[in-house]
Design a protein around this motif. Structure first.
Motif, PDB file in Angstrom:
ATOM      1  N   THR A 145       0.799  -1.219   0.000  1.00 53.78           N
ATOM      2  CA  THR A 145       0.000   0.000   0.000  1.00 53.78           C
ATOM      3  C   THR A 145       0.838   1.279   0.000  1.00 53.78           C
ATOM      4  N   LYS A 146       1.968   1.255   0.715  1.00 55.13           N
ATOM      5  CA  LYS A 146       2.776   2.467   0.837  1.00 55.13           C
ATOM      6  C   LYS A 146       4.015   2.436  -0.059  1.00 55.13           C
ATOM      7  N   GLY A 147       4.698   1.307  -0.074  1.00 55.92           N
ATOM      8  CA  GLY A 147       5.896   1.224  -0.897  1.00 55.92           C
ATOM      9  C   GLY A 147       5.601   1.188  -2.383  1.00 55.92           C
ATOM     10  N   LEU A 148       4.571   0.434  -2.799  1.00 54.39           N
ATOM     11  CA  LEU A 148       4.237   0.265  -4.211  1.00 54.39           C
ATOM     12  C   LEU A 148       2.944   0.964  -4.617  1.00 54.39           C
ATOM     13  N   ALA A 149       2.248   1.559  -3.664  1.00 52.63           N
ATOM     14  CA  ALA A 149       1.005   2.306  -3.927  1.00 52.63           C
ATOM     15  C   ALA A 149      -0.032   1.469  -4.656  1.00 52.63           C
ATOM     16  N   ILE A 150      -0.184   0.210  -4.258  1.00 50.46           N
ATOM     17  CA  ILE A 150      -1.204  -0.664  -4.834  1.00 50.46           C
ATOM     18  C   ILE A 150      -2.532  -0.387  -4.134  1.00 50.46           C
ATOM     19  N   SER A 151      -3.565  -0.035  -4.905  1.00 45.83           N
ATOM     20  CA  SER A 151      -4.894   0.164  -4.313  1.00 45.83           C
ATOM     21  C   SER A 151      -5.884  -0.905  -4.768  1.00 45.83           C
ATOM     22  N   ARG A 152      -5.709  -1.403  -5.981  1.00 50.50           N
ATOM     23  CA  ARG A 152      -6.556  -2.469  -6.519  1.00 50.50           C
ATOM     24  C   ARG A 152      -5.658  -3.505  -7.185  1.00 50.50           C
ATOM     25  N   ALA A 153      -5.948  -4.761  -6.903  1.00 43.70           N
ATOM     26  CA  ALA A 153      -5.118  -5.834  -7.448  1.00 43.70           C
ATOM     27  C   ALA A 153      -5.964  -7.074  -7.639  1.00 43.70           C
ATOM     28  N   THR A 154      -5.364  -8.066  -8.284  1.00 44.80           N
ATOM     29  CA  THR A 154      -5.994  -9.381  -8.431  1.00 44.80           C
ATOM     30  C   THR A 154      -5.014 -10.425  -7.915  1.00 44.80           C
ATOM     31  N   VAL A 155      -5.505 -11.325  -7.061  1.00 48.50           N
ATOM     32  CA  VAL A 155      -4.663 -12.436  -6.648  1.00 48.50           C
ATOM     33  C   VAL A 155      -4.712 -13.477  -7.769  1.00 48.50           C
ATOM     34  N   ILE A 156      -3.563 -13.798  -8.326  1.00 47.64           N
ATOM     35  CA  ILE A 156      -3.486 -14.721  -9.460  1.00 47.64           C
ATOM     36  C   ILE A 156      -3.499 -16.168  -8.992  1.00 47.64           C
ATOM     37  N   GLY A 157      -2.761 -16.456  -7.915  1.00 42.73           N
ATOM     38  CA  GLY A 157      -2.727 -17.818  -7.398  1.00 42.73           C
ATOM     39  C   GLY A 157      -1.517 -18.020  -6.511  1.00 42.73           C
ATOM     40  N   PRO A 158      -1.320 -19.250  -6.023  1.00 42.43           N
ATOM     41  CA  PRO A 158      -0.208 -19.535  -5.110  1.00 42.43           C
ATOM     42  C   PRO A 158       1.087 -19.845  -5.854  1.00 42.43           C
ATOM     43  N   MET A 159       2.197 -19.510  -5.226  1.00 44.80           N
ATOM     44  CA  MET A 159       3.507 -19.844  -5.779  1.00 44.80           C
ATOM     45  C   MET A 159       3.963 -21.237  -5.343  1.00 44.80           C
ATOM     46  N   LEU A 160       3.465 -21.687  -4.195  1.00 47.62           N
ATOM     47  CA  LEU A 160       3.763 -23.011  -3.661  1.00 47.62           C
ATOM     48  C   LEU A 160       2.439 -23.662  -3.284  1.00 47.62           C
ATOM     49  N   GLY A 173      -0.702 -24.304  -1.871  1.00 45.29           N
ATOM     50  CA  GLY A 173      -1.565 -23.770  -0.829  1.00 45.29           C
ATOM     51  C   GLY A 173      -1.041 -22.555  -0.094  1.00 45.29           C
ATOM     52  N   ILE A 174       0.157 -22.084  -0.430  1.00 44.21           N
ATOM     53  CA  ILE A 174       0.750 -20.962   0.298  1.00 44.21           C
ATOM     54  C   ILE A 174       1.477 -20.017  -0.655  1.00 44.21           C
ATOM     55  N   VAL A 175       1.702 -18.801  -0.204  1.00 45.80           N
ATOM     56  CA  VAL A 175       2.491 -17.755  -0.884  1.00 45.80           C
ATOM     57  C   VAL A 175       1.771 -17.275  -2.141  1.00 45.80           C
ATOM     58  N   SER A 176       1.090 -16.146  -2.039  1.00 49.46           N
ATOM     59  CA  SER A 176       0.266 -15.692  -3.158  1.00 49.46           C
ATOM     60  C   SER A 176       0.964 -14.660  -4.031  1.00 49.46           C
ATOM     61  N   LEU A 177       0.589 -14.671  -5.311  1.00 45.65           N
ATOM     62  CA  LEU A 177       1.080 -13.687  -6.268  1.00 45.65           C
ATOM     63  C   LEU A 177      -0.047 -12.747  -6.641  1.00 45.65           C
ATOM     64  N   TRP A 178       0.188 -11.459  -6.456  1.00 52.14           N
ATOM     65  CA  TRP A 178      -0.778 -10.435  -6.851  1.00 52.14           C
ATOM     66  C   TRP A 178      -0.328  -9.778  -8.148  1.00 52.14           C
ATOM     67  N   ARG A 179      -1.323  -9.366  -8.936  1.00 48.36           N
ATOM     68  CA  ARG A 179      -1.056  -8.497 -10.090  1.00 48.36           C
ATOM     69  C   ARG A 179      -1.643  -7.123  -9.780  1.00 48.36           C
ATOM     70  N   PRO A 180      -0.816  -6.125  -9.492  1.00 53.79           N
ATOM     71  CA  PRO A 180      -1.346  -4.771  -9.281  1.00 53.79           C
ATOM     72  C   PRO A 180      -2.032  -4.282 -10.554  1.00 53.79           C
ATOM     73  N   GLU A 181      -3.219  -3.717 -10.411  1.00 55.54           N
ATOM     74  CA  GLU A 181      -4.012  -3.340 -11.579  1.00 55.54           C
ATOM     75  C   GLU A 181      -3.824  -1.878 -11.999  1.00 55.54           C
TER      76      GLU A 181
END
Length: 482
Positions: free
Chosen positions: A421-436, A438-446
């Motif tokens: 929220t502060k470092g990258l100023a992401i306000s809206r995103a989509t969670v794409i899926g896990p990297m491992l 069931g754990i560790v999620s990847l977001w795509r900032p929109e």
């Protein structure tokens, strides 16, 4: 002494298999379209789901954006675990008001989930009490507060009301015997969840009054479970056993049936509950080919940025392994200097320079010093944590304005939120899926300056020693393949 899952579950029936499709079909039979609004007290709650919208701001327009594709759930990052109680309650009220307003416009019915830590850290009962009170202003009466902290993929399970942490390889111990229970702000003494509720409510709710839905009933007697749920009233605390995804699906069907008969619940849960409740399949880990790679708009680094704030021992082991196996450079923040009024600004300049130079050569770790600095009390400890986080996000903001990392990983819940929220100023995103698994999620900032940069939310207390290495290697492969 640890126990195996077989020992813990001894004598308990396995239960019939339930598919995600079974849950989706039950949801489809509802008389009105429901949507789960997940108030996530740090970003790690998204690690169990895929293809859902995430908000880090919560105006009505933000909810309307999230609702436009009719998702089954919306995640709202409140980051309340890092806040003082009054501020946490205030944010919960704001989210509920905006969600109700937007849902009315969109013609859907919101049901609220308070997503928190699977190792029992966070503002409980404050947050669920706040949600109940806000709904009561709308003449909505809540039958019960359903507590499901289990997160089997990360080694958190609940049996006979006792919450455990561990792994299949090393065994499980009651969670109050782990380092998590010693948290400077949210520590506790009880692993038996009814007693934990009594402890956290200061005796306002007694252990004897808490309903425990045990595994045997959950797996073999749904009608009995539904009857108990329907009989609950006046925001009764309801603890639910769970050791696997199938248990969560059994619970989801029981809750859906009870709700269709008029019951209303608030949920206080670990990450996988939402996946089970909406009938989403367990998403396989993302492959390098599935990881988004943005079109560069500035100088692109030769590596990614790994921001580490978590102090649990597992994180330290993962970072040590990353330095060894990926030859990642490391820039360590001296916490005492970072929170010093006299030294902060000059020290910030030097850290930014070091990180930029590191990224120009390869993947770089930005980590706080591993000695946890505690305050004189819980409030002071939170203040120090916020000051350190502010320093870290200032570094990220300034670094990414100079050079664009090929990815950003944030390690630790509060760290992930503040970096997003502060470092990258992401306000809206989509969670794409896990990297491992069931754990560790990847977001795509929109939108915003970080749009398209893979942002990875990595909880401090999940995975094994090799997990960080596996995630970084996958991200590097994705960048090289693009």
């Amino acid at each position: 002494m640890s126990q195996t899952l077989v020992e813990i579950e001894q004598g308990i029936a396995a239960g019939a298999p339930i598919s995600a499709e079974d849950v989706r079909a039950a949801q489809a039979r509802r008389s009105q379209q429901d949507i789960l609004v997940v108030l996530d007290d740090d970003p790690t709650g998204t690690q169990s789901v895929a293809d859902l919208p995430i908000l880090t701001s919560w105006e009505v327009d933000d909810f309307l954006w999230a609702l436009q594709d009719n998702p089954a759930a919306i995640y709202v990052l409140t980051n309340s675990r890092s806040l003082a109680p009054d501020n946490a309650a205030k944010i919960n009220r704001e989210v509920i008001a905006a969600a109700n307003s937007a849902s009315e416009t969109a013609g859907v019915k919101p049901r609220f989930v308070s997503r928190s830590d699977s190792t029992l850290r966070g503002h409980f009962p404050l947050e669920t009490d706040t949600i109940v009170e806000e709904l009561s202003q709308l003449d909505v009466q809540v039958n019960g507060v359903v507590l499901v902290p289990a997160f089997s993929q990360a080694g958190r399970i609940t049996v006979n009301g006792v919450h455990y942490a561990g792994s299949d390889e090393e065994g499980y111990v009651p969670v109050a015997q782990t380092e998590f229970s010693q948290d400077a702000t949210f520590g506790y003494h009880n692993s038996f969840l009814p007693s934990w509720v009594e402890e956290k409510t200061g005796g306002k709710v007694t252990a004897e009054s808490v309903l425990v839905i045990d595994l045997q009933a959950l797996r073999t007697d749904r009608s009995g479970v539904v009857s108990e749920l329907l009989a609950s009233s006046d925001r009764r605390a309801i603890v639910c056993d769970c050791t696997c995804e199938n248990d969560l699906r059994h619970l989801a069907l029981a809750l859906i049936e009870a709700e269709e008969q008029g019951a209303r619940f608030i949920y206080r849960v670990g990450p996988p509950f939402v996946r089970a409740m909406i009938g989403q399949e367990v998403r396989e880990p993302l492959t390098p080919q599935e990881i988004p790679t943005p079109t560069p708009s500035q100088e692109v680094a030769h590596g990614g940025l790994v921001v580490v704030g978590s102090h649990v021992s597992l994180t330290t082991k993962q970072v040590t392994k990353l330095k060894e196996d990926v030859s990642a450079q490391s820039v360590e923040i001296d916490v005492e200097k970072a929170i010093s009024r006299d030294l902060r600004n000059e020290y910030l300049d030097s850290i930014v320079t070091s990180v930029v130079n590191g990224l120009r050569n390869g993947t770089t770790i930005l980590a706080t010093s591993r000695t946890l600095v505690r305050g004189i009390d819980e409030t002071d400890s939170l203040r120090i944590a916020r000051d350190v986080s502010s320093f870290v996000t200032d570094v990220v903001q300034r670094v990414t304005a100079i050079v664009r990392p090929i990815f950003v990983i944030a390690k630790g819940g509060i760290t992930s939120s503040d970096v997003a929220t502060k470092g990258l100023a992401i306000s809206r995103a989509t969670v794409i899926g896990p990297m491992l698994p069931g754990i560790v999620s990847l977001w795509r900032p929109e939108e915003g300056p970080a749009a398209g940069i893979p942002f990875i939310v990595f909880a401090g207390n999940v995975g094994n020693e090799d997990s960080m290495v596996q995630v970084v290697q996958k991200l590097i492969a994705a960048a090289h393949d693009s």
